[in-house]
Design a protein around this motif. Structure first.
Motif, PDB file in Angstrom:
ATOM      1  N   ILE A  61       0.869  -1.175   0.000  1.00 47.26           N
ATOM      2  CA  ILE A  61       0.000   0.000   0.000  1.00 47.26           C
ATOM      3  C   ILE A  61       0.906   1.226   0.000  1.00 47.26           C
ATOM      4  O   ILE A  61       1.701   1.421   0.921  1.00 47.26           O
ATOM      5  N   LYS A  62       0.815   2.022  -1.048  1.00 45.30           N
ATOM      6  CA  LYS A  62       1.721   3.161  -1.202  1.00 45.30           C
ATOM      7  C   LYS A  62       1.357   4.310  -0.268  1.00 45.30           C
ATOM      8  O   LYS A  62       0.178   4.594  -0.032  1.00 45.30           O
ATOM      9  N   THR A  63       2.382   4.986   0.221  1.00 46.44           N
ATOM     10  CA  THR A  63       2.195   6.190   1.029  1.00 46.44           C
ATOM     11  C   THR A  63       1.870   7.368   0.108  1.00 46.44           C
ATOM     12  O   THR A  63       2.088   7.303  -1.106  1.00 46.44           O
ATOM     13  N   PRO A  64       1.354   8.474   0.674  1.00 47.31           N
ATOM     14  CA  PRO A  64       1.111   9.650  -0.172  1.00 47.31           C
ATOM     15  C   PRO A  64       2.364  10.109  -0.924  1.00 47.31           C
ATOM     16  O   PRO A  64       2.273  10.521  -2.088  1.00 47.31           O
ATOM     17  N   GLY A  94       5.376  10.095  -6.280  1.00 47.10           N
ATOM     18  CA  GLY A  94       6.470   9.602  -7.105  1.00 47.10           C
ATOM     19  C   GLY A  94       5.977   8.767  -8.266  1.00 47.10           C
ATOM     20  O   GLY A  94       6.527   8.831  -9.376  1.00 47.10           O
ATOM     21  N   MET A  95       4.944   7.980  -8.026  1.00 48.35           N
ATOM     22  CA  MET A  95       4.384   7.146  -9.094  1.00 48.35           C
ATOM     23  C   MET A  95       3.602   7.973 -10.108  1.00 48.35           C
ATOM     24  O   MET A  95       3.550   7.620 -11.294  1.00 48.35           O
ATOM     25  N   ARG A  96       2.977   9.052  -9.673  1.00 52.11           N
ATOM     26  CA  ARG A  96       2.316   9.946 -10.633  1.00 52.11           C
ATOM     27  C   ARG A  96       3.326  10.508 -11.630  1.00 52.11           C
ATOM     28  O   ARG A  96       3.084  10.558 -12.837  1.00 52.11           O
ATOM     29  N   LEU A  97       4.470  10.934 -11.114  1.00 54.89           N
ATOM     30  CA  LEU A  97       5.515  11.468 -11.987  1.00 54.89           C
ATOM     31  C   LEU A  97       6.028  10.373 -12.925  1.00 54.89           C
ATOM     32  O   LEU A  97       6.166  10.589 -14.137  1.00 54.89           O
ATOM     33  N   ALA A  98       6.296   9.192 -12.387  1.00 53.78           N
ATOM     34  CA  ALA A  98       6.799   8.094 -13.209  1.00 53.78           C
ATOM     35  C   ALA A  98       5.803   7.727 -14.296  1.00 53.78           C
ATOM     36  O   ALA A  98       6.173   7.479 -15.453  1.00 53.78           O
ATOM     37  N   GLY A  99       4.520   7.692 -13.941  1.00 54.22           N
ATOM     38  CA  GLY A  99       3.497   7.357 -14.920  1.00 54.22           C
ATOM     39  C   GLY A  99       3.411   8.370 -16.040  1.00 54.22           C
ATOM     40  O   GLY A  99       3.310   8.014 -17.220  1.00 54.22           O
ATOM     41  N   ARG A 100       3.467   9.648 -15.678  1.00 54.77           N
ATOM     42  CA  ARG A 100       3.422  10.689 -16.718  1.00 54.77           C
ATOM     43  C   ARG A 100       4.637  10.608 -17.629  1.00 54.77           C
ATOM     44  O   ARG A 100       4.511  10.727 -18.861  1.00 54.77           O
ATOM     45  N   LEU A 101       5.809  10.391 -17.063  1.00 52.01           N
ATOM     46  CA  LEU A 101       7.019  10.294 -17.881  1.00 52.01           C
ATOM     47  C   LEU A 101       6.960   9.077 -18.809  1.00 52.01           C
ATOM     48  O   LEU A 101       7.370   9.145 -19.973  1.00 52.01           O
ATOM     49  N   GLY A 102       6.440   7.956 -18.313  1.00 50.70           N
ATOM     50  CA  GLY A 102       6.285   6.783 -19.168  1.00 50.70           C
ATOM     51  C   GLY A 102       5.369   7.064 -20.343  1.00 50.70           C
ATOM     52  O   GLY A 102       5.650   6.677 -21.485  1.00 50.70           O
ATOM     53  N   LYS A 105      14.557   9.087 -11.198  1.00 55.37           N
ATOM     54  CA  LYS A 105      15.759   9.221 -10.358  1.00 55.37           C
ATOM     55  C   LYS A 105      15.472   8.819  -8.915  1.00 55.37           C
ATOM     56  O   LYS A 105      16.396   8.473  -8.167  1.00 55.37           O
ATOM     57  N   ASP A 106      14.186   8.831  -8.512  1.00 51.12           N
ATOM     58  CA  ASP A 106      13.819   8.404  -7.160  1.00 51.12           C
ATOM     59  C   ASP A 106      13.477   6.918  -7.099  1.00 51.12           C
ATOM     60  O   ASP A 106      13.057   6.417  -6.047  1.00 51.12           O
ATOM     61  N   GLY A 107      13.611   6.221  -8.235  1.00 51.30           N
ATOM     62  CA  GLY A 107      13.443   4.780  -8.237  1.00 51.30           C
ATOM     63  C   GLY A 107      12.045   4.261  -8.512  1.00 51.30           C
ATOM     64  O   GLY A 107      11.789   3.064  -8.373  1.00 51.30           O
ATOM     65  N   PHE A 108      11.130   5.146  -8.935  1.00 50.43           N
ATOM     66  CA  PHE A 108       9.760   4.707  -9.217  1.00 50.43           C
ATOM     67  C   PHE A 108       9.610   4.314 -10.691  1.00 50.43           C
ATOM     68  O   PHE A 108      10.203   4.931 -11.577  1.00 50.43           O
ATOM     69  N   HIS A 109       8.783   3.288 -10.946  1.00 47.14           N
ATOM     70  CA  HIS A 109       8.561   2.760 -12.290  1.00 47.14           C
ATOM     71  C   HIS A 109       7.262   3.315 -12.877  1.00 47.14           C
ATOM     72  O   HIS A 109       6.229   3.359 -12.196  1.00 47.14           O
ATOM     73  N   GLY A 110       7.328   3.693 -14.151  1.00 42.14           N
ATOM     74  CA  GLY A 110       6.139   4.116 -14.903  1.00 42.14           C
ATOM     75  C   GLY A 110       5.976   3.222 -16.118  1.00 42.14           C
ATOM     76  O   GLY A 110       6.786   3.274 -17.042  1.00 42.14           O
ATOM     77  N   GLY A 134       5.914  -0.309  -8.245  1.00 43.22           N
ATOM     78  CA  GLY A 134       6.293   0.828  -7.417  1.00 43.22           C
ATOM     79  C   GLY A 134       7.776   1.063  -7.595  1.00 43.22           C
ATOM     80  O   GLY A 134       8.244   1.313  -8.700  1.00 43.22           O
ATOM     81  N   ARG A 135       8.534   0.947  -6.516  1.00 45.25           N
ATOM     82  CA  ARG A 135       9.991   0.946  -6.648  1.00 45.25           C
ATOM     83  C   ARG A 135      10.474  -0.407  -7.179  1.00 45.25           C
ATOM     84  O   ARG A 135      11.604  -0.523  -7.642  1.00 45.25           O
ATOM     85  N   VAL A 136       9.621  -1.407  -7.086  1.00 44.50           N
ATOM     86  CA  VAL A 136       9.883  -2.727  -7.658  1.00 44.50           C
ATOM     87  C   VAL A 136       9.106  -2.836  -8.963  1.00 44.50           C
ATOM     88  O   VAL A 136       7.937  -2.437  -9.032  1.00 44.50           O
ATOM     89  N   PHE A 137       9.752  -3.376 -10.006  1.00 46.95           N
ATOM     90  CA  PHE A 137       9.155  -3.473 -11.336  1.00 46.95           C
ATOM     91  C   PHE A 137       7.911  -4.362 -11.313  1.00 46.95           C
ATOM     92  O   PHE A 137       6.825  -3.973 -11.752  1.00 46.95           O
ATOM     93  N   HIS A 138       8.073  -5.586 -10.807  1.00 45.85           N
ATOM     94  CA  HIS A 138       6.967  -6.535 -10.750  1.00 45.85           C
ATOM     95  C   HIS A 138       6.779  -6.984  -9.305  1.00 45.85           C
ATOM     96  O   HIS A 138       7.653  -7.632  -8.739  1.00 45.85           O
TER      97      HIS A 138
END
Length: 282
Positions: free
Chosen positions: A16-19, A24-32, A118-123, A190-194
């Protein structure tokens, strides 16, 4: 990348992701998603899949400052994936390796992109591209697969079940005369791919894990025009339809919110939801 093969990871608890992680995942998703926006004008007859890979790789590393997650990715028992993105053409279901294949009019291509910030989040996301003058079948298969993905997304809310997502996808695909690939699935990320959960694209309502706010996972149905059986190629990665029929895939990364869902892989060029979903939610 990669829809996850069912044996890629050992079982683990669902994160369960923290706020802060959600941001971080919002940024990763947009960049992807923006990688797919960037590459779209280059996807046309005459270009090689290797050139598309080179362009995506350079955009990620030189413009975004991200890392292509597929490059050298090697789950247990698999050789390192040698490229920055996956390019799956026509009867290739997933994990197509870019190379000297030249796109021609009529081809149906899936490009699957995963960036690491750069913070390790996957998009992680993918889109279909129809080259030149596609066949009626290719266009229809791509449209139905897109609808399948979105019908699955529309089931996401706290208290719903992963089986609700799979059932919605399977029902629409099979009603349209197509089949659902079962050996590969969506996945927590998240920070882990799968990571957990495994998100099957078939199933029964009210089964499997219950959804909670803060979960993030991909929904990425692989739909075949013919039978659902697969064939693994000698490179250890490329997966084709066994009967050589066309296959299509779309992918978004989804956050379970307090009231429903948020699609994280959105950008200026992201296609809108299809009418079959937009009309229901209006």
């Amino acid at each position: 990348m990669p829809p996850r093969r069912l044996e890629y990871c050992l079982p683990m608890s669902i994160s369960i992701k923290t706020p802060e992680e959600i941001e971080g995942m919002r940024l990763a998703g947009r960049l992807g998603a923006e990688v797919l926006d960037y590459i779209t004008p280059f996807v046309k007859a005459g270009v090689t899949t290797g050139e598309l890979d080179r362009l995506c790789h350079e955009y990620m590393t030189n413009v975004q400052g991200t890392v292509p997650a597929p490059l050298n990715y090697a789950p247990p028992g698999y050789p390192p994936f040698p490229k920055a993105v996956c390019t799956s053409i026509n009867d290739v279901i997933c994990h197509g390796i870019p190379g000297d294949k030249v796109l021609k009019s009529g081809d149906a291509l899936n490009i699957d992109v995963t960036v690491i910030t750069k913070d390790g989040f996957h998009g992680d996301n993918s889109r279909m591209f129809l080259i030149g003058e596609p066949s009626i079948l290719a266009r229809r298969l791509s449209e139905v697969t897109y609808e399948c993905m979105w019908l699955g997304i529309a089931k996401v809310k706290p208290g719903a079940y992963l089986g609700d997502i799979g059932h919605a996808i399977q029902q629409h695909a099979e009603k349209s005369g197509y089949s659902v690939v079962r050996e590969f699935c969506g996945h927590g990320i998240g920070r882990v791919f799968h990571e957990e959960p495994q998100v099957l694209h078939y199933g029964k309502p009210g089964t499997l894990d219950k959804l909670e706010p803060g979960m993030i996972f991909t929904i990425e149905p692989m739909i075949n025009a013919g039978r659902r059986e697969i064939k693994e190629m000698p490179d250890g990665w490329t997966i084709k339809t066994k009967d050589r029929s066309l296959s299509a895939q779309w992918e978004h990364m989804i956050l379970v919110t307090e009231t429903g869902y948020e699609v994280l892989t959105t950008s200026a060029g992201t296609p809108p939801p299809p009418a079959i979903v937009a009309n229901k939610e209006a």
